[in-house]
Design a protein around this motif. Sequence first.
Motif, PDB file in Angstrom:
ATOM      1  N   VAL A  67     -21.791  35.986  32.761  1.00  0.00           N
ATOM      2  CA  VAL A  67     -21.532  35.736  33.999  1.00  0.00           C
ATOM      3  C   VAL A  67     -20.511  34.512  34.340  1.00  0.00           C
ATOM      4  O   VAL A  67     -19.992  34.197  35.178  1.00  0.00           O
ATOM      5  CB  VAL A  67     -22.704  34.682  33.847  1.00  0.00           C
ATOM      6  CG1 VAL A  67     -24.301  35.880  33.936  1.00  0.00           C
ATOM      7  CG2 VAL A  67     -23.244  33.628  32.810  1.00  0.00           C
ATOM      8  N   GLY A  68     -19.392  34.324  32.706  1.00  0.00           N
ATOM      9  CA  GLY A  68     -17.890  33.463  33.069  1.00  0.00           C
ATOM     10  C   GLY A  68     -17.251  33.068  31.783  1.00  0.00           C
ATOM     11  O   GLY A  68     -18.190  33.434  30.940  1.00  0.00           O
ATOM     12  N   ILE A  85     -19.478  31.484  29.438  1.00  0.00           N
ATOM     13  CA  ILE A  85     -20.807  31.495  29.200  1.00  0.00           C
ATOM     14  C   ILE A  85     -21.627  32.834  29.882  1.00  0.00           C
ATOM     15  O   ILE A  85     -20.903  33.996  29.673  1.00  0.00           O
ATOM     16  CB  ILE A  85     -20.945  31.139  30.965  1.00  0.00           C
ATOM     17  CG1 ILE A  85     -19.748  29.463  30.758  1.00  0.00           C
ATOM     18  CG2 ILE A  85     -22.468  30.433  31.387  1.00  0.00           C
ATOM     19  CD1 ILE A  85     -20.555  28.923  29.762  1.00  0.00           C
ATOM     20  N   ILE A  86     -23.013  33.016  28.566  1.00  0.00           N
ATOM     21  CA  ILE A  86     -23.836  34.093  28.496  1.00  0.00           C
ATOM     22  C   ILE A  86     -25.169  33.417  29.169  1.00  0.00           C
ATOM     23  O   ILE A  86     -25.551  32.424  29.109  1.00  0.00           O
ATOM     24  CB  ILE A  86     -23.694  34.276  27.340  1.00  0.00           C
ATOM     25  CG1 ILE A  86     -24.486  33.600  26.131  1.00  0.00           C
ATOM     26  CG2 ILE A  86     -22.333  34.968  27.041  1.00  0.00           C
ATOM     27  CD1 ILE A  86     -24.526  34.227  24.767  1.00  0.00           C
ATOM     28  N   THR A  87     -26.079  35.085  30.089  1.00  0.00           N
ATOM     29  CA  THR A  87     -27.611  34.520  30.169  1.00  0.00           C
ATOM     30  C   THR A  87     -28.041  35.953  29.602  1.00  0.00           C
ATOM     31  O   THR A  87     -27.387  36.808  29.215  1.00  0.00           O
ATOM     32  CB  THR A  87     -27.332  34.361  31.572  1.00  0.00           C
ATOM     33  OG1 THR A  87     -28.624  34.167  31.874  1.00  0.00           O
ATOM     34  CG2 THR A  87     -26.867  35.938  32.302  1.00  0.00           C
ATOM     35  N   ASP A  88     -29.375  35.086  29.392  1.00  0.00           N
ATOM     36  CA  ASP A  88     -30.662  36.526  28.766  1.00  0.00           C
ATOM     37  C   ASP A  88     -31.317  36.883  29.837  1.00  0.00           C
ATOM     38  O   ASP A  88     -32.441  37.969  30.229  1.00  0.00           O
ATOM     39  CB  ASP A  88     -31.235  36.437  27.639  1.00  0.00           C
ATOM     40  CG  ASP A  88     -31.764  35.084  27.886  1.00  0.00           C
ATOM     41  OD1 ASP A  88     -31.560  34.503  29.239  1.00  0.00           O
ATOM     42  OD2 ASP A  88     -32.550  35.564  26.639  1.00  0.00           O
ATOM     43  N   MET A  93     -26.062  29.918  27.808  1.00  0.00           N
ATOM     44  CA  MET A  93     -25.506  28.623  27.150  1.00  0.00           C
ATOM     45  C   MET A  93     -23.990  29.394  27.177  1.00  0.00           C
ATOM     46  O   MET A  93     -23.777  30.609  27.908  1.00  0.00           O
ATOM     47  CB  MET A  93     -26.195  29.580  25.962  1.00  0.00           C
ATOM     48  CG  MET A  93     -26.115  30.896  24.888  1.00  0.00           C
ATOM     49  SD  MET A  93     -26.612  30.916  23.330  1.00  0.00           S
ATOM     50  CE  MET A  93     -26.059  29.265  22.742  1.00  0.00           C
ATOM     51  N   SER A  94     -23.010  28.592  25.862  1.00  0.00           N
ATOM     52  CA  SER A  94     -21.251  29.266  25.637  1.00  0.00           C
ATOM     53  C   SER A  94     -21.470  29.453  24.127  1.00  0.00           C
ATOM     54  O   SER A  94     -21.995  29.154  23.768  1.00  0.00           O
ATOM     55  CB  SER A  94     -20.499  27.639  26.392  1.00  0.00           C
ATOM     56  OG  SER A  94     -21.212  26.649  25.860  1.00  0.00           O
ATOM     57  N   LEU A  95     -20.714  30.121  24.533  1.00  0.00           N
ATOM     58  CA  LEU A  95     -19.671  30.995  23.218  1.00  0.00           C
ATOM     59  C   LEU A  95     -18.345  29.810  23.169  1.00  0.00           C
ATOM     60  O   LEU A  95     -17.248  30.521  24.405  1.00  0.00           O
ATOM     61  CB  LEU A  95     -19.611  32.132  23.537  1.00  0.00           C
ATOM     62  CG  LEU A  95     -20.490  32.632  23.804  1.00  0.00           C
ATOM     63  CD1 LEU A  95     -20.044  34.678  23.486  1.00  0.00           C
ATOM     64  CD2 LEU A  95     -22.164  32.664  22.633  1.00  0.00           C
TER      65      LEU A  95
END
Length: 721
Positions: A67-68, A85-88, A93-95
């Motif tokens: 998402v970012g 930035i990821i979301t389920d 959370m961030s990578l």
Amino acid sequence: MSDFTLASRLDAALGGRTAGSLERAFGMRTAGDLLAHYPRRYARRGELTPIDSLVVGDQVTIVAEVVGASERKMRQRRGSIVEIIITDGHGRMSLTFFNQAWRLGALKQGAQGIFSGKVGEYRDGKQLTHPDYVLFDDVDDARMNAEAYANAPIPIYPATASVPSFAIQKSVDLILDGLGPVDDPLPEDLRQRQGLLPAREALERIHRPDFEDQVPPAVRTLRMHEALVLQTALLQQRQFVRALSATSRPGGELLTRFDEALPFPRTPDQIAVGDRIAADLVGDWPMNRLVQGEVGSGKTLVALRAMLQVAQSGGQSALIAPTEVLAGQHVRSIARMLGPELAPRLMPTLLTGQLTAAERRRAALRVASGQALIVVGTHALLSDSTTFADLGLVVVDEQHRFGVEQRETLRAKGTSPHALVLTATPIPRTVAMTVFGDLDVSTIRTMPTGRAGVQTFVAPVAEKPGWFGRVWERVAEEVAAGHQAFVVCPAIDAEATTAAKATDDPDALVEDTASTRVRWGVVQAEQLLAQHPSFSSIRVAVLHGKMPGDEKDAIMRAYAAGEIDVLVATTVIEVGVDVPNASAMIILEADRFGVSQLHQLRGRVGRGSVPGVCLLVTEAAPGTPARERVEAVAATSDGFELAEEDLRLRGEGDVLGDAQSGVRSSLRLLRVVKDADLIALARQEGEAILENDPALLRHPGLAAAIERRLDTVERAALAKN
């Protein structure tokens, strides 16, 4: 058409840079080399976990959407940080990736996939640093594959800083993707009888298993491959030796006169092994025999009788010993055993580096002319300037101290000479079968009568400090009774150097002692005894490997003559030193030595009618591997029992050592303790195969596997033993 075979060169398959890295790190040159670099374990990416329930430190796998994405410069050093930035759908959370701006090209907003890594924490938020991930075209596909991806075992390879595990995995995948059919080294009937996999399937499953339960059948199959290849190669070498013709060396009056003059009867084992060697010496092919026996079991007597049998026809025997001290003692002992009538006829001659130039020239002339029928020496025997008139027998004392190159150099000085290898370090059956499978093995178990023997005790001075003083009182008591003592230290000078560099013997162990710093060297022990009130009238001398050869020899002569009461030494006295009046053996920091070393050192006392005592001084804590080794030696005087215990405690890597260069020291999946039955089975199968197909013409897969497994160097090493 498939791109690769197991013989394909890695530089052609992977490119020069990758292939070069693999060769420098692991010596790999072919696809077969790479695929024989098996995973050491398997990891799992973790169960599928919702982001909002992640626990810091856990290994997890999640399905999520980007998402970012952003990139920022690092403040304290050069480079940048990429943050994704990821979301389920439930949490975020961030990578984080360091200096990998190219990740932004794939991890764009809206990208969906599976992300796997270890959960960390940054600014009160959860993050994965440098995670593994697989992106999919659509989320349905991602979710359908997520479970399999999460549970598939991840191979973890033996790696280096320059070639990490994931890089090896990537290369393996590339090779397997292009690998064609693989000829099976196992005969079809053997594979069926043992329920083993086809070779190609075994390689696929060990490197790329879909499920954990696919790994054990692959390992079992490849273990049998390794056992059969190794045993068949050893048996081929035995065939090769037996194809050579040897000069027959029948016995005669020399041996008869020697036996009649012996002041004692030979033991049953000495007779049995002697008869076997006597038969070998008149056989159609060169003898290639290993004789193992306890310290003091009479191996030297057996070897000397073989030398006399060879000398009967004018043949010469060369005995190579690992130290000048031992070589000097051997030649004196042989001359004494031969007696005043036989010694002048056989002229036992010493050839070592410590001789003066004039002495060495005279000795070399006696050897070259054939005047000296028994030659004893150290590495000086290997010199180009040392030639023999008729070298008929090579005797190698303490085989583990010599590499195959050195042994072959000596054997090459004759025409297919017979070879007798001696060891006082008992070898477990499976090690003998794996390491010396091309030699015939004889064992001397019975000991000569009249030996008083040795009692061994552990002195745990960390728990009982008062025992340290008692150790030295015990030595003084032995000297007062007219006896002599050894004090063995793990170093020359404990203050001057580290444990690893100070030891006279590279086999000394330091890995699990309380400290890597050696406390007792020869220098420190000598200083202690010089100040000890009980030793004011006791004659103490030191001996270690850094001393000049003539000085070492003079000290050993003085000690043997009773002119020295206590000899403080390193392990230079480990093998062959024979002083019947020595009754006490003190080993300081005994936990720094291996089981077989301690047993060898203990064997220096109790060799005559004087009872021996061995005190193993240690500060190792109870229950540690170091303390276990020491207690194992104190518990039994049976060297064969200790050899098995040594193998259990230390593992075959240490027991096999590097001296057996080439194939024997590089077992991959095979373990000589755990796989004893498998090794025995493989040997039986190899014998049956070679009996019906000596050139392996009907077993091309096995022939090719042996060719791949033994490169030119290893094949030469195998042939030279």
